[in-house]
Write a protein that holds these residues in place. Sequence first.
Motif, PDB file in Angstrom:
ATOM      1  N   LYS A   1       0.833  -1.209   0.000  1.00  0.00           N
ATOM      2  CA  LYS A   1       0.000   0.000   0.000  1.00  0.00           C
ATOM      3  C   LYS A   1       0.867   1.260   0.000  1.00  0.00           C
ATOM      4  O   LYS A   1       0.592   2.219  -0.732  1.00  0.00           O
TER       5      LYS A   1
ATOM      6  N   PHE B   1      -4.304   3.220   4.896  1.00  0.00           N
ATOM      7  CA  PHE B   1      -5.343   2.203   4.766  1.00  0.00           C
ATOM      8  C   PHE B   1      -6.759   2.753   4.882  1.00  0.00           C
ATOM      9  O   PHE B   1      -7.714   2.101   4.514  1.00  0.00           O
TER      10      PHE B   1
ATOM     11  N   ASP C   1     -11.787  -0.423   6.494  1.00  0.00           N
ATOM     12  CA  ASP C   1     -11.181  -0.424   5.154  1.00  0.00           C
ATOM     13  C   ASP C   1      -9.999  -1.389   5.106  1.00  0.00           C
ATOM     14  O   ASP C   1      -9.796  -2.091   4.117  1.00  0.00           O
TER      15      ASP C   1
ATOM     16  N   THR D   1      -9.507  -4.405   2.469  1.00  0.00           N
ATOM     17  CA  THR D   1      -8.324  -4.528   1.611  1.00  0.00           C
ATOM     18  C   THR D   1      -7.633  -5.866   1.855  1.00  0.00           C
ATOM     19  O   THR D   1      -7.218  -6.551   0.926  1.00  0.00           O
TER      20      THR D   1
ATOM     21  N   LYS E   1      -9.516  -8.805   0.468  1.00  0.00           N
ATOM     22  CA  LYS E   1      -9.403  -8.860  -0.975  1.00  0.00           C
ATOM     23  C   LYS E   1      -8.052  -9.447  -1.402  1.00  0.00           C
ATOM     24  O   LYS E   1      -7.969 -10.229  -2.349  1.00  0.00           O
TER      25      LYS E   1
END
Lengths: 321, 408
Positions: B58, B299, B304, B308, B311
């Motif tokens: 990220k 993030f 969230d 993430t 996923k």
Amino acid sequence: MLENIQLLLDNPVALLNLLLDGIMIGAIFALIAYGMALVWGVMNIINLSQGEFVIFGGFIGYYTSTDWTLAIGPSASPWVSLEWGGISPLWALVIAPLILYGIGRAFYALVIFRLVDRDLFTSILATFGISIFLQQLMNGVFTAEDVIAQHGMGSWVLVDGTTGELVIEQVRVIALVFAVIVGAVLTFYLRQTRGGQAIRAVAQDARAARIMGINADQVYARTYALNAAICGAAGVLISMTLVIHAFSGLIYTVRAFMIVVIAGLGNVAGVIAAGLGLGAAEKVADIVIGTSYQTAFITGLLLVVLLWRSLRLGRQRKVLR
Amino acid sequence: MRRGLLFALATSVALTAGPAAAKVEGDTVTLGAAISLTGKYSTNGKHTRNGYDLAVKKINAAGGVKVAGKSYKLKIVYYDDESRGARGAQLAERLINQDKVKFLLGPYSSGLTKAIAPITEKYKIPMVEANGASRSLFTKGYKYLFAVLSTSEQYLASSVALLAERAKAMGKKPSDMKIAMAFENDPFSQDIRAGIIDDAKKYGMKIVVDGKLPRDLSDMKGILQKVKLVKPDLLVISGHAKGAALAIRQIAALRLNVPMLAMTHCDSAKVIKKYGKKAEYTLCASQWAPTLTYKDDVFGSAGDFAKTFNKAYGYQPPYQAAESAAAVLVFADAFRRAGSFDTDKVRAALAATQMQTFYGNIKFDKTGKNIAKPMVLYQIQDGKYVVVAPTKWAAAKPRLPIPKWGKR
């Protein structure tokens, strides 16, 4: 310690519950000990990989009972694409012995046949090696998680009153019945069938048995595989009652060793009695001296039994066989 | 013999002259971590690694870390410590001496962190760790160790506070309450035990069972039978994933009725998935929950992060993954504020950290532990983890007392 004993004496129903629980789990220990006694008696090998066979069986129990796609996750290996949710791990009581029989045969063909007629030290080292190998293999293949096999069975409440509750787990009853049946079948097999006679003949005198036309290697292989199969079934029951982990096999090897030392070789009834007794004693010790000494208690008991036996044998001028 | 000598010489030359990954190469900063990819901690080791990797991904995707006007990408060198302390210490030496890594991320578990901390201290290499909660880590005066998580004695303290609240609600004194405890005999669980005892003393509560569980625990029936006899108001259990799994199974099998049951490691033992209804009403200590309201710019919110993560890896993040990701965020923030990759400057920046991440507020005290983030207490309600304490983040009221087995 004293107040713990008092607590148990004041609550006889709880004490009874504890003893029954212990006896029923002891039945599983007895199963593992049968196998050990068999291999020890026939091949003169102390099989230290006993516990790992048990845990292997336990994992088979776990995987039959668990939804495969869930257990393996979306990053599943491509060769596992079974879409069924788990079935009752009781089926594993059939599957696990079959698989473990094969594994036992394989280990015999690879390692164990070299140990027959060698000294005890060599066989202890080799089987210890097998146990380490199996631990790492299971850790790699089945992951390092603590797992249990779901079975959906509950408990029976037998007594429910002011004096306390008597609660019996259905799985533990199955374990007890299963152990007794296996014990009976094993006794019958060893006493009444040709195959059993061959095993006993080889155990008594392998050379003489060979001369009589018995294929001793075949008998050894079968004995070792039979032991692995029994351990596999015991493992399924363990995964249904307790919890298993790739590295938690050792404690079952120690328990089996302890039971065999108490009961002696070739004494199926003695093995059952010692197994049930050990199970019950462990549970009482859990309360009286504390759960943290669970393992210490078993090994301590082993020490006491060995000392006592050697003293008794010394008096009678016998040799420990 | 001669050939052996030659070979040894050749390898030692190859090792010293080998391509050592320097701490900063071009626009990449390398962090190092020895974590348990095999062995008994491998499950949580993987959560740790996933957390680290996700944070790095990220941060890099957002342009990296800006240090003194230049953007740097993060990279992590991993080694497998096989879940053994001795191996972990060896690998830390290797990361520092051979790979020339100047910043370390922590391993999984208190035990392994304990093995590595003396090494990072010796070489004055800052280590931000996310999975060593034992308070003994913070009594040794380590200067280069920083932990983003709450220390272990806080794990179940809120369950005692909850018990006191309940006593008042029932019109009883907190000092009438009885607590039964079963803790594994390892530093982490014993810290939790010490925390409970302190809190119980504060309220004058009585401890009626104080059981120790062995490391190779196989059956808890004995101690649970004892708990059944003494009828406590609260039963507290901590024995890692194995203890949690076994406790839920055997409490149901024994039909043991306790008004309150609190434990650790519910999520790593996957008790909801394994036991369904039997796990209902259990209170579980957690470092973090996806429903908390913390936020950061990498993030977003805690929720969230969960999305993430799910996923990327296909499963809900356990707190072990969340805190690991937070450790990387802390490093990135310290680099930025230090404006340099000098280890002493970064250490000073770490010590001055004061930030909010999706995982919680982070501020280190003198000993390096995070004092800005409280633990949360979940309760399993209708097959889901719901935060019930502390009240500030509670999503629902705790459902207590636990109904008797006949009525569940």
